[in-house]
Design a protein around this motif. Structure first.
Motif, PDB file in Angstrom:
ATOM      1  N   TYR B 235      10.951  -1.205  -7.428  1.00 35.23           N
ATOM      2  CA  TYR B 235       9.916  -2.202  -7.665  1.00 35.23           C
ATOM      3  C   TYR B 235       8.968  -2.278  -6.464  1.00 35.23           C
ATOM      4  CZ  TYR B 235       8.011  -6.897  -8.409  1.00 35.23           C
ATOM      5  OH  TYR B 235       7.183  -7.974  -8.564  1.00 35.23           O
ATOM      6  N   VAL B 236       9.546  -2.303  -5.263  1.00 36.35           N
ATOM      7  CA  VAL B 236       8.725  -2.354  -4.048  1.00 36.35           C
ATOM      8  C   VAL B 236       7.854  -1.101  -3.955  1.00 36.35           C
ATOM      9  CG1 VAL B 236       8.801  -2.306  -1.535  1.00 36.35           C
ATOM     10  CG2 VAL B 236      10.333  -3.826  -2.797  1.00 36.35           C
ATOM     11  N   THR B 237       8.475   0.062  -4.198  1.00 32.16           N
ATOM     12  CA  THR B 237       7.715   1.313  -4.160  1.00 32.16           C
ATOM     13  C   THR B 237       6.556   1.267  -5.136  1.00 32.16           C
ATOM     14  OG1 THR B 237       9.809   2.402  -3.762  1.00 32.16           O
ATOM     15  CG2 THR B 237       7.953   3.813  -4.264  1.00 32.16           C
ATOM     16  N   ARG B 238       6.857   0.810  -6.336  1.00 31.32           N
ATOM     17  CA  ARG B 238       5.833   0.760  -7.384  1.00 31.32           C
ATOM     18  C   ARG B 238       4.655  -0.100  -6.941  1.00 31.32           C
ATOM     19  NH1 ARG B 238       4.452  -3.586 -10.430  1.00 31.32           N
ATOM     20  NH2 ARG B 238       3.499  -3.145 -12.450  1.00 31.32           N
ATOM     21  N   ASN B 239       4.947  -1.302  -6.394  1.00 30.75           N
ATOM     22  CA  ASN B 239       3.873  -2.200  -5.982  1.00 30.75           C
ATOM     23  C   ASN B 239       2.992  -1.552  -4.918  1.00 30.75           C
ATOM     24  OD1 ASN B 239       4.871  -3.977  -7.741  1.00 30.75           O
ATOM     25  ND2 ASN B 239       5.644  -5.445  -6.217  1.00 30.75           N
ATOM     26  N   LEU B 240       3.651  -0.922  -3.937  1.00 33.11           N
ATOM     27  CA  LEU B 240       2.888  -0.292  -2.870  1.00 33.11           C
ATOM     28  C   LEU B 240       2.011   0.824  -3.424  1.00 33.11           C
ATOM     29  CD1 LEU B 240       5.669  -0.172  -0.218  1.00 33.11           C
ATOM     30  CD2 LEU B 240       3.480  -1.314   0.031  1.00 33.11           C
ATOM     31  N   MET B 241       2.610   1.621  -4.310  1.00 32.34           N
ATOM     32  CA  MET B 241       1.890   2.760  -4.859  1.00 32.34           C
ATOM     33  C   MET B 241       0.688   2.300  -5.671  1.00 32.34           C
ATOM     34  SD  MET B 241       3.243   5.742  -4.124  1.00 32.34           S
ATOM     35  CE  MET B 241       2.960   6.843  -5.493  1.00 32.34           C
ATOM     36  N   ILE B 242       0.876   1.240  -6.447  1.00 32.48           N
ATOM     37  CA  ILE B 242      -0.242   0.766  -7.260  1.00 32.48           C
ATOM     38  C   ILE B 242      -1.390   0.318  -6.361  1.00 32.48           C
ATOM     39  CG2 ILE B 242      -0.967  -1.118  -8.764  1.00 32.48           C
ATOM     40  CD1 ILE B 242       1.558  -0.758 -10.308  1.00 32.48           C
ATOM     41  N   GLY B 243      -1.031  -0.337  -5.249  1.00 33.47           N
ATOM     42  CA  GLY B 243      -2.053  -0.745  -4.290  1.00 33.47           C
ATOM     43  C   GLY B 243      -2.806   0.465  -3.745  1.00 33.47           C
ATOM     44  N   ILE B 244      -2.038   1.488  -3.408  1.00 35.94           N
ATOM     45  CA  ILE B 244      -2.657   2.668  -2.794  1.00 35.94           C
ATOM     46  C   ILE B 244      -3.521   3.435  -3.800  1.00 35.94           C
ATOM     47  CG2 ILE B 244      -2.101   4.938  -1.838  1.00 35.94           C
ATOM     48  CD1 ILE B 244       0.320   3.483  -0.493  1.00 35.94           C
ATOM     49  N   MET B 245      -3.085   3.426  -5.065  1.00 36.53           N
ATOM     50  CA  MET B 245      -3.820   4.193  -6.076  1.00 36.53           C
ATOM     51  C   MET B 245      -5.244   3.684  -6.266  1.00 36.53           C
ATOM     52  SD  MET B 245      -1.824   6.593  -7.092  1.00 36.53           S
ATOM     53  CE  MET B 245      -2.130   7.211  -8.728  1.00 36.53           C
ATOM     54  N   THR B 246      -5.532   2.457  -5.813  1.00 33.78           N
ATOM     55  CA  THR B 246      -6.902   1.948  -5.964  1.00 33.78           C
ATOM     56  C   THR B 246      -7.777   2.310  -4.764  1.00 33.78           C
ATOM     57  OG1 THR B 246      -6.293  -0.134  -4.933  1.00 33.78           O
ATOM     58  CG2 THR B 246      -6.118  -0.027  -7.323  1.00 33.78           C
ATOM     59  N   GLU B 247      -7.185   2.950  -3.741  1.00 33.55           N
ATOM     60  CA  GLU B 247      -7.955   3.281  -2.538  1.00 33.55           C
ATOM     61  C   GLU B 247      -9.005   4.347  -2.849  1.00 33.55           C
ATOM     62  OE1 GLU B 247      -7.351   2.301   0.798  1.00 33.55           O
ATOM     63  OE2 GLU B 247      -5.728   0.895   0.329  1.00 33.55           O
ATOM     64  N   ASP B 248     -10.028   4.355  -2.013  1.00 30.20           N
ATOM     65  CA  ASP B 248     -11.146   5.264  -2.254  1.00 30.20           C
ATOM     66  C   ASP B 248     -10.757   6.738  -2.155  1.00 30.20           C
ATOM     67  OD1 ASP B 248     -12.744   3.161  -2.683  1.00 30.20           O
ATOM     68  OD2 ASP B 248     -13.596   3.095  -0.651  1.00 30.20           O
ATOM     69  N   TYR B 249      -9.886   7.024  -1.183  1.00 36.87           N
ATOM     70  CA  TYR B 249      -9.606   8.452  -0.988  1.00 36.87           C
ATOM     71  C   TYR B 249      -8.837   9.052  -2.154  1.00 36.87           C
ATOM     72  CZ  TYR B 249      -4.829   7.453   0.498  1.00 36.87           C
ATOM     73  OH  TYR B 249      -3.541   7.064   0.538  1.00 36.87           O
ATOM     74  N   ALA B 268      -0.433   9.835  -2.296  1.00 36.67           N
ATOM     75  CA  ALA B 268      -0.136   8.401  -2.340  1.00 36.67           C
ATOM     76  C   ALA B 268       1.222   8.106  -1.718  1.00 36.67           C
ATOM     77  CB  ALA B 268      -0.186   7.914  -3.781  1.00 36.67           C
ATOM     78  N   LEU B 269       2.222   8.917  -2.060  1.00 36.74           N
ATOM     79  CA  LEU B 269       3.570   8.658  -1.564  1.00 36.74           C
ATOM     80  C   LEU B 269       3.605   8.737  -0.043  1.00 36.74           C
ATOM     81  CD1 LEU B 269       5.974   7.858  -3.145  1.00 36.74           C
ATOM     82  CD2 LEU B 269       6.787  10.195  -3.161  1.00 36.74           C
ATOM     83  N   LYS B 270       2.802   9.615   0.523  1.00 37.52           N
ATOM     84  CA  LYS B 270       2.773   9.756   1.971  1.00 37.52           C
ATOM     85  C   LYS B 270       2.273   8.459   2.615  1.00 37.52           C
ATOM     86  CE  LYS B 270       0.263  12.623   4.829  1.00 37.52           C
ATOM     87  NZ  LYS B 270      -0.582  13.803   4.982  1.00 37.52           N
ATOM     88  N   MET B 271       1.291   7.865   1.983  1.00 43.02           N
ATOM     89  CA  MET B 271       0.766   6.606   2.509  1.00 43.02           C
ATOM     90  C   MET B 271       1.759   5.467   2.316  1.00 43.02           C
ATOM     91  SD  MET B 271      -1.892   6.444   4.126  1.00 43.02           S
ATOM     92  CE  MET B 271      -2.353   4.714   4.034  1.00 43.02           C
ATOM     93  N   ALA B 272       2.513   5.561   1.226  1.00 46.86           N
ATOM     94  CA  ALA B 272       3.424   4.454   0.918  1.00 46.86           C
ATOM     95  C   ALA B 272       4.683   4.519   1.770  1.00 46.86           C
ATOM     96  CB  ALA B 272       3.792   4.480  -0.568  1.00 46.86           C
ATOM     97  N   ALA B 273       4.947   5.684   2.368  1.00 43.57           N
ATOM     98  CA  ALA B 273       6.224   5.874   3.058  1.00 43.57           C
ATOM     99  C   ALA B 273       6.535   4.823   4.138  1.00 43.57           C
ATOM    100  CB  ALA B 273       6.302   7.280   3.628  1.00 43.57           C
ATOM    101  N   PRO B 274       5.617   4.540   5.065  1.00 42.36           N
ATOM    102  CA  PRO B 274       5.980   3.595   6.120  1.00 42.36           C
ATOM    103  C   PRO B 274       6.401   2.215   5.619  1.00 42.36           C
ATOM    104  CG  PRO B 274       3.961   4.756   6.673  1.00 42.36           C
ATOM    105  CD  PRO B 274       4.279   5.111   5.273  1.00 42.36           C
ATOM    106  N   PRO B 275       5.577   1.567   4.755  1.00 38.00           N
ATOM    107  CA  PRO B 275       6.046   0.261   4.285  1.00 38.00           C
ATOM    108  C   PRO B 275       7.346   0.347   3.495  1.00 38.00           C
ATOM    109  CG  PRO B 275       3.886   0.810   3.354  1.00 38.00           C
ATOM    110  CD  PRO B 275       4.228   1.880   4.295  1.00 38.00           C
ATOM    111  N   ILE B 276       7.568   1.472   2.803  1.00 40.72           N
ATOM    112  CA  ILE B 276       8.834   1.615   2.074  1.00 40.72           C
ATOM    113  C   ILE B 276       9.987   1.614   3.074  1.00 40.72           C
ATOM    114  CG2 ILE B 276      10.243   3.228   0.741  1.00 40.72           C
ATOM    115  CD1 ILE B 276       7.652   3.968  -0.753  1.00 40.72           C
ATOM    116  N   LEU B 277       9.752   2.302   4.185  1.00 42.23           N
ATOM    117  CA  LEU B 277      10.788   2.319   5.216  1.00 42.23           C
ATOM    118  C   LEU B 277      11.059   0.908   5.740  1.00 42.23           C
ATOM    119  CD1 LEU B 277      10.231   5.512   7.307  1.00 42.23           C
ATOM    120  CD2 LEU B 277      12.374   4.680   6.387  1.00 42.23           C
TER     121      LEU B 277
END
Lengths: 469, 356
Positions: B235-249, B268-277
């Motif tokens: 669930y946490v991963t999903r939330n982070l990923m959804i946030g990142i998917m709206t980014e411009d890059y 996207a997963l690369k960006m999400a990795a730190p908060p997931i950790l």
């Protein structure tokens, strides 16, 4: 009337969240159970852990509705108390004979057989004997006892009370084993099962596949004394059920339905109190830290960091060992480890708020630091803590259940965790007593779910950033 | 700017040390008096035995004299050990002794090899707990990334909603109770798995058979931990990923024609990795505590079951030692996650000063 509008807006939005509504439904259910507990499950709460309170109940039996699922009729709880009592004189001495006939027509044997009597013998002592007459013409003298004359004072020694568990009492086991041996069965007092032996058809018992002997039984209680007075205050013959209550019983005969119902208000209270204390403490701590800032902030947040990294369960466990907790000390202990998350969130919000114009305005007209914190900042953060409040409740309930599961909860109350502790220690899994460990765990889950769902829905409304699709 | 990364690590290590020392202090403050009491009793018993059995016939004239001799010897011993002063006079000594892993002797419990030293009892159990805990944590981490990313790829679908509900349900169930239910269903009712323990008795002698046997015993407890903790992680991963998917890059990558799979599982997963950790850091203590209680249900002979055994006999030195090692393990796991976080997140590595 801004507040009212805000609340009604909030409710309109909340209504669209299915998860939240499920949560509200579950919460309503648990609150109703909690409030109605004295009506649904009347009992003396203080005696939950007292085995004598439950001694007449059948032990380790399933719920009443279970045998019906297998097409069987359970043996109900049969208490015979309206004996025909005849008082006579035998050679000038009083003699009491109490008899009662009853019809036993069940396919199962009773869970236990008990004889309870209270005999007033005026201190002179008495002799007593209990006999069971069976439909096949056989009779078994189950229990004989001699009450010795009392040497103490009359008021204390004048009566004799006993509750005989026929399957535990050595005398009964020997008597029944002797009777079976006379009938050609090779059993000893150590391996006889009294309730089965007394009510079984002799032929089937010999074949090793005991079936009940149906028909009219007669139980007889005889007592004689060498003194002047002999009175039977109370006499009961009890055949306990093979299924009991809505959720069965545990190994000391406790009605698990009552335990489950009474666990509800306790769990709710622990959860809500802990969460409220945690939120209030965390809110003020975080806001203070964030508003003051600088070195104070650094130190205060370092304390939070350290507390957050502390292993909660081992420390709670040690505290519970040393301070033999009551419900309220448990709430206090849980709150110690519950406020840090909220303090971090409130701090970061306070950091933003203190730069805003209205706070600056307040400062410029000379409002004190504490007034600004209390009047201007905290009320603005409160709505955001509601979700945290709801989400803190299941956390507290689960942690308390874990402590109780370890045997460290409030030792006098029926908490769900303590029922699960007893189930684990009593080997409920191995003996297949699912009614002992499934319902309490489900109850924990349902109450927790109620708050998790509600908290999630509130979070989505209050923090629009989290909203997605 | 390696200096700021060094500072970050130093702060984390310092924090860990403070936590360990603080827990140790709490342990000593709470149990110090109880342990002293027991120690005094032991010394008294020992001296009584010594005096009464070791005394020559006629050495003492009266019972009072014997009593006096015992009392004198006792006081001497107590003084030499510093037990005549309250426990806080010895706290420094106790602290350093514990840090040197001298945890004393247990009151009742023994290690499998028969030792009464608390260190031996615990050291024997740590690897077993690490096996259970490590397996579950790694599985949770991998699966939560896969499931969370998949849910985030198509938000609003049935799969996505299932992840959300599973995440919420994870907060509501006690791991150890889920363990009880699994054990009842799949070990007692349908005997697919063993009813408890870490190996069969006797354990298989060849290494491969042993490993398989342990895995067979590991299945249900790991499953219990996964069922409860995985949903939350996904669930946490999903939330982070959804946030990142709206980014411009991400939009840029899409415009460039990067395949969707590559966008999700790489960019996207690369960006999400730190908060997931970070999430894992916060979850570690929870998973660990849940694991400890799950051990009790599955009779898994690790540190959790040791708590249960020590609590049932109120073996205080063992409880103290176990708390100490539990703390060290949790703190170490957190530290590793913190350092990894620093490594993967360039903002931390380069010292942009993010506060978590």
């Amino acid at each position: 009337m801004r507040l009212r509008e805000t609340l009604s807006d909030f409710w309109n939005e909340f209504k669209t969240k299915k998860v939240g509504l499920v949560g509200v439904l579950l919460l309503t259910l648990t609150v109703v159970v909690a409030v109605m507990a004295p009506v649904i499950a009347p009992m003396d709460l203080k005696r939950w852990k007292d085995p004598t309170y439950w001694e007449n109940n059948p032990k380790s039996v399933p719920p009443v509705w279970v045998p019906y699922l297998f097409g069987k009729t359970p043996v109900p709880q049969i208490v015979i108390s309206d004996f025909d009592v005849k008082a006579r004189k035998l050679g000038g001495f009083p003699l009491i004979v109490a008899t009662k006939e009853f019809n036993y027509t069940y396919d199962d044997f009773p869970n236990q057989v008990r004889i309870y009597f209270n005999l007033s013998h005026g201190g002179a002592g008495a002799f007593l004997q209990v006999t069971l007459y069976r439909p096949d013409g056989q009779s078994v003298t189950i229990f004989t006892d001699t009450i010795y004359p009392s040497t103490g004072n009359e008021t204390y020694g004048g009566w004799f009370e006993k509750n005989v568990d026929c399957n535990r009492e050595k005398k009964v086991r020997i008597a029944v084993a002797t009777w079976l041996q006379k009938n050609g069965l090779n059993v000893t007092a150590d391996d006889v099962i009294v309730p089965v032996a007394l009510f079984s058809d002799m032929k089937s018992l010999k074949q090793g596949n005991p079936k009940t002997l149906k028909g009219v039984y007669k139980i007889e209680f005889k007592s004689a004394t060498q003194g002047k007075k002999l009175e039977l205050e109370r006499l009961e013959f009890l055949m306990s059920a093979t299924a009991y209550g809505l959720l069965g019983t545990d190994d000391v005969g406790r009605d698990l339905f009552k335990g489950l119902v009474w666990g509800t208000p306790i769990a709710l209270m622990i959860g809500v109190l802990t969460s409220v204390i945690s939120v209030v403490v965390g809110l003020f701590y975080g806001v203070t830290s964030g508003y003051i800032g600088g070195f104070t902030d650094e130190v205060m947040m370092r304390v939070v960091d350290i507390l957050m990294a502390m292993p909660k369960l081992p420390i709670l466990l040690m505290l519970a060992i040393v301070y033999k907790p009551t419900v309220f000390t448990i709430v206090f202990l849980l709150a110690i480890f519950g406020w840090m998350g909220i303090s971090r969130v409130s701090r970061s919000m306070a950091l933003q708020l203190r730069e805003l114009a209205f706070v600056e305005a307040a400062r410029s007209i000379g409002a004190s630091r504490w007034r600004i914190i209390g009047v201007h900042i905290v009320p603005n953060i409160v709505p955001y803590t509601v979700a945290a409040l709801a989400l803190g409740i299941p956390d507290a309930i689960l942690t308390e259940a874990s402590l109780s599961f370890l045997g460290l909860g409030d030792p006098s109350l029926p908490t769900w965790g303590s029922i699960l502790h007893d189930a684990e220690q009593g080997g409920a899994l191995g003996s297949g007593m699912w009614w002992w460990f499934i319902p309490p765990g489900l109850a924990i889950a349902i109450v927790s779910m109620a708050f998790v769902f509600i908290g999630y829905a509130i979070d989505e409304i209050v923090n629009p950033r989290l909203r997605r699709r | 700017m390696a200096g700021s990364f060094g500072r970050y690590i130093t702060m984390r290590v310092l924090n860990s040390i403070i936590v360990i020392i603080a827990v140790l202090m709490i342990t000593l403050i709470l149990f110090g008096p109880m342990v002293d009491e027991q120690l005094r009793k032991q010394i008294m018993d020992e001296i009584k035995k010594q005096v009464i059995k070791g005394g020559k016939f006629g050495q003492y004239k009266s019972a009072e004299e014997v009593q006096k001799v015992i009392q004198e010897k006792y006081e001497l011993r107590i003084k030499s050990l510093g037990l005549d002063k309250p426990w806080y006079y010895r706290i420094w000594g106790d602290l350093t002794r514990t840090l040197k892993l001298d945890l004393g002797r247990s009151w009742f419990l023994k290690s499998d090899s028969g030792s009464r030293r608390v260190v031996d009892i615990i050291l024997e159990r740590i690897p077993r707990t690490v096996v259970l805990f490590g397996t579950s944590t790694i599985l949770i981490l991998v699966l939560q990334l896969l499931l969370g990313a998949r849910a985030a790829a198509k938000p609003g679908t049935l799969f996505d909603r299932m992840i959300v509900v599973a995440g919420l349900l994870g907060y509501a169930f006690a791991t150890w109770w889920v363990g009880m239910v699994l054990l009842y269903l799949f070990a007692y009712l349908i005997p697919l798995f063993p009813t408890g323990g870490m190996t069969s008795i006797p354990p298989p002698s060849d290494p491969l058979g042993y490993a398989l046997d342990v895995m067979w015993h590991l299945t249900l407890p790991v499953l219990a931990i996964l069922l409860v903790a995985l949903g939350g992680g996904a669930y946490v991963t999903r939330n982070l990923m959804i946030g990142i998917m709206t980014e411009d890059y991400i939009l840029t990558s899409r415009a460039k024609g990067v395949p969707e799979r590559r966008i999700i599982y790489y960019h996207a997963l690369k960006m999400a990795a730190p908060p997931i950790l970070t999430g894992v850091t916060l979850a570690i203590a929870g998973i660990f505590s849940g694991g400890l209680l799950t051990e009790i249900v599955f009779n898994w002979p690790g540190m959790g079951l040791l708590y249960w055994d020590a609590l049932n006999s109120l073996d205080i030195p063992v409880i103290m030692g176990n708390v100490y090692f539990t703390t060290v393990l949790i703190v170490l796991a957190n530290l590793v996650a913190d350092i990894l976080y620093g490594v993967v997140d360039p903002r931390v590595r380069l010292g942009a000063g993010v506060r978590r």
